[in-house]
Scaffold this motif. Structure first.
Motif, mmCIF file in Angstrom:
data_model
loop_
_atom_site.group_PDB
_atom_site.id
_atom_site.type_symbol
_atom_site.label_atom_id
_atom_site.label_comp_id
_atom_site.label_asym_id
_atom_site.label_seq_id
_atom_site.Cartn_x
_atom_site.Cartn_y
_atom_site.Cartn_z
ATOM 1 N N ILE A 213 0.853 -1.186 0.000
ATOM 2 C CA ILE A 213 0.000 0.000 0.000
ATOM 3 C C ILE A 213 0.889 1.236 0.000
ATOM 4 O O ILE A 213 1.909 1.279 0.701
ATOM 5 C CB ILE A 213 -0.897 0.029 1.255
ATOM 6 C CG1 ILE A 213 -1.871 -1.150 1.244
ATOM 7 C CG2 ILE A 213 -1.639 1.360 1.375
ATOM 8 C CD1 ILE A 213 -2.980 -1.034 0.237
ATOM 9 N N ARG A 214 0.515 2.270 -0.778
ATOM 10 C CA ARG A 214 1.241 3.541 -0.772
ATOM 11 C C ARG A 214 0.238 4.690 -0.695
ATOM 12 O O ARG A 214 -0.797 4.658 -1.385
ATOM 13 C CB ARG A 214 2.115 3.681 -2.017
ATOM 14 C CG ARG A 214 3.106 2.524 -2.177
ATOM 15 C CD ARG A 214 4.017 2.699 -3.374
ATOM 16 N NE ARG A 214 4.697 1.449 -3.711
ATOM 17 C CZ ARG A 214 5.520 1.298 -4.732
ATOM 18 N NH1 ARG A 214 5.775 2.325 -5.544
ATOM 19 N NH2 ARG A 214 6.097 0.130 -4.980
ATOM 20 N N VAL A 215 0.567 5.688 0.130
ATOM 21 C CA VAL A 215 -0.376 6.761 0.423
ATOM 22 C C VAL A 215 0.323 8.111 0.352
ATOM 23 O O VAL A 215 1.392 8.307 0.954
ATOM 24 C CB VAL A 215 -0.966 6.596 1.842
ATOM 25 C CG1 VAL A 215 -2.014 7.674 2.117
ATOM 26 C CG2 VAL A 215 -1.548 5.209 2.048
ATOM 27 N N ASN A 216 -0.246 9.050 -0.381
ATOM 28 C CA ASN A 216 0.140 10.461 -0.277
ATOM 29 C C ASN A 216 -0.735 11.133 0.773
ATOM 30 O O ASN A 216 -1.900 10.760 0.957
ATOM 31 C CB ASN A 216 -0.036 11.170 -1.623
ATOM 32 C CG ASN A 216 1.047 10.817 -2.621
ATOM 33 O OD1 ASN A 216 2.240 10.873 -2.320
ATOM 34 N ND2 ASN A 216 0.640 10.437 -3.832
ATOM 35 N N ALA A 217 -0.188 12.163 1.431
ATOM 36 C CA ALA A 217 -0.942 12.802 2.508
ATOM 37 C C ALA A 217 -0.558 14.260 2.664
ATOM 38 O O ALA A 217 0.558 14.667 2.317
ATOM 39 C CB ALA A 217 -0.707 12.059 3.829
ATOM 40 N N ALA A 218 -1.504 15.034 3.207
ATOM 41 C CA ALA A 218 -1.299 16.429 3.596
ATOM 42 C C ALA A 218 -0.800 17.284 2.436
ATOM 43 O O ALA A 218 0.346 17.733 2.415
ATOM 44 C CB ALA A 218 -0.339 16.520 4.788
ATOM 45 N N ARG A 219 -1.680 17.526 1.487
ATOM 46 C CA ARG A 219 -1.334 18.380 0.354
ATOM 47 C C ARG A 219 -1.144 19.829 0.814
ATOM 48 O O ARG A 219 -1.961 20.391 1.539
ATOM 49 C CB ARG A 219 -2.422 18.327 -0.711
ATOM 50 C CG ARG A 219 -2.059 19.043 -2.015
ATOM 51 C CD ARG A 219 -3.249 19.054 -2.953
ATOM 52 N NE ARG A 219 -3.629 17.737 -3.399
ATOM 53 C CZ ARG A 219 -3.119 17.143 -4.471
ATOM 54 N NH1 ARG A 219 -2.179 17.754 -5.194
ATOM 55 N NH2 ARG A 219 -3.525 15.942 -4.828
#
Length: 402
Positions: free
Chosen positions: A112-118
């Motif tokens: 799993i890979r997640v981008n966060a807090a733009r």
């Protein structure tokens, strides 16, 4: 979290657990509010022939695909903290049909890979991920770990999630201090007990609360015991988390903590932990470079770098967090008298805004000599990062890349 940290997470997590599996179990995740952005499942294999697989949404759809060694598969899950993978922090503490099960006709990797807090300029302040451990994730006894979150900062959150594989699975979560407050407002007054059917899950989350008397409410999850009467899979970690005590000044001239990040992983049960570990230092300050050991047995002695005098002795549910000052020439060798659950936090830079945490395998297992292959390690979705690899070998080993 910068990309260096994601690569370290993948390679250290992958090193000896049998996460190369036909079946993968992905419990859901929770996070601090208004942080989660786009997130994905990546599937790969060294097999030169096509491997058909199914991504099964627990309680939902089935997505079919094919993967081979030159054509990995990326599945876009969604954006935000209300998707098949994520559940909001105020909606924890109840039985859910969330998360995924992946079934393949041959052995595959899954992560799993997640981008966060733009940020205001469209870039991401955080990113993270976990490596599925496949069938090695399944067990009945687990001890939880997370970042320490030592400062009063209400944005910090630690969590764990449990996914059942059989109907009528009784799960008990204990060793949470009385008075601990969950993110749904529940106050802990004893063990938590829940019964799950196949592919149902339960999510537990703690955040730092608005009281200077209890600045580390979220850290009370560390050392908690998860027990079940049938096999389950467990995720644990921080979203957002911090190991730093550095304070800065905000625009109003007030002191506030500096930095937070994402660090979580899928963990393995007690029988797959060990008594011998090696840790490699990242690029952070000594304060950010942390090794967290959680004991399951009373009188567990911890030895550092071959020393015959114990560094500390832990009882069941207790933990020790060592910092970068304990490393020698960039590595830390640890042995213990009893099995321990080992977590490592590292820094990608000296900034507390660039941290990560992952679960670490012991050395006393059959570590493979080939990792083939982890796809597109420089990306999360369409976002590309800088980064590098950190490879641990025996003395005299020849390392070949691609």
């Amino acid at each position: 979290m910068k990309k260096t940290l994601l690569l370290l997470t993948i390679l250290l997590s992958i090193s000896c657990f049998a996460q190369f599996s036909k079946t993968h179990y992905l419990p859901p995740i929770t996070a601090q509010s208004n942080v989660v952005e786009d997130h994905y499942i990546y599937i790969s294999t060294p097999n030169t022939k096509d491997v058909p697989f199914k991504i099964i949404e627990n309680g939902g759809n089935v997505i079919a695909g094919v993967v081979n060694n030159v054509t990995p598969f990326r599945y876009f899950i969604g954006t935000g903290d209300f998707t098949q993978l994520f559940t909001p922090k105020n909606a924890i503490g109840i039985v859910k049909n969330k998360g995924f099960v992946i079934e393949a006709e041959d052995l595959v990797y899954a992560n799993i890979r997640v981008n966060a807090a733009r940020s205001n300029n469209g870039a991401y302040n955080h990113a993270g991920g976990l490596v599925s451990k496949g069938n090695s994730a399944l067990g009945k006894i687990f001890r939880l770990g997370a970042m320490l979150n030592p400062l009063f900062d209400t944005t910090l959150l630690n969590f764990a999630s449990i996914l059942a594989t059989e109907n009528g699975t009784k799960v008990t979560i204990s060793n949470l201090p009385l008075g601990t407050i969950l993110t749904n407002g529940t106050v802990i007054n004893g063990p938590i007990t829940v019964t799950l059917n196949k592919n149902e899950s339960y999510v537990l989350a703690l955040e730092n609360i608005n009281s200077v008397a209890t600045p580390s409410n979220s850290a009370k999850i560390i050392g908690a015991l998860v027990e079940s009467d049938k096999a389950v899979a467990v995720n644990a970690g921080s979203f957002c988390g911090n190991n730093s005590t550095v304070l800065g000044t905000n625009q109003n001239g007030q002191l506030q903590p500096v930095g937070r990040d994402v660090g979580f992983d899928q963990i393995v049960p007690l029988e797959r932990t060990g008594t011998e570990y090696i840790f490699v230092k990242g690029l952070g300050t000594d304060e950010l470079e942390r090794v967290l050991l959680v004991a399951h047995t009373d009188q567990t002695k911890v030895f550092l770098n071959g020393n015959t005098t114990p560094f500390t002795t832990l009882n069941k549910g207790e933990y020790v967090a060592m910092d970068g000052a304990n490393f020698t020439n960039g590595s830390l060798y640890i042995t213990t008298s009893e099995k321990v659950f080992a977590y490592q936090s590292i820094g990608g830079t000296a900034s507390p805004a660039n941290q990560n945490m992952f679960f670490v395998p012991p050395l006393n297992c059959s570590t493979p000599n080939v990792v083939d292959n982890i796809p597109n390690i420089q990306e999360i979705g369409s976002t590309f990062y800088d980064g590098g690899l950190n490879i641990i070998t025996e003395t005299g080993a020849t390392v070949l890349i691609n």
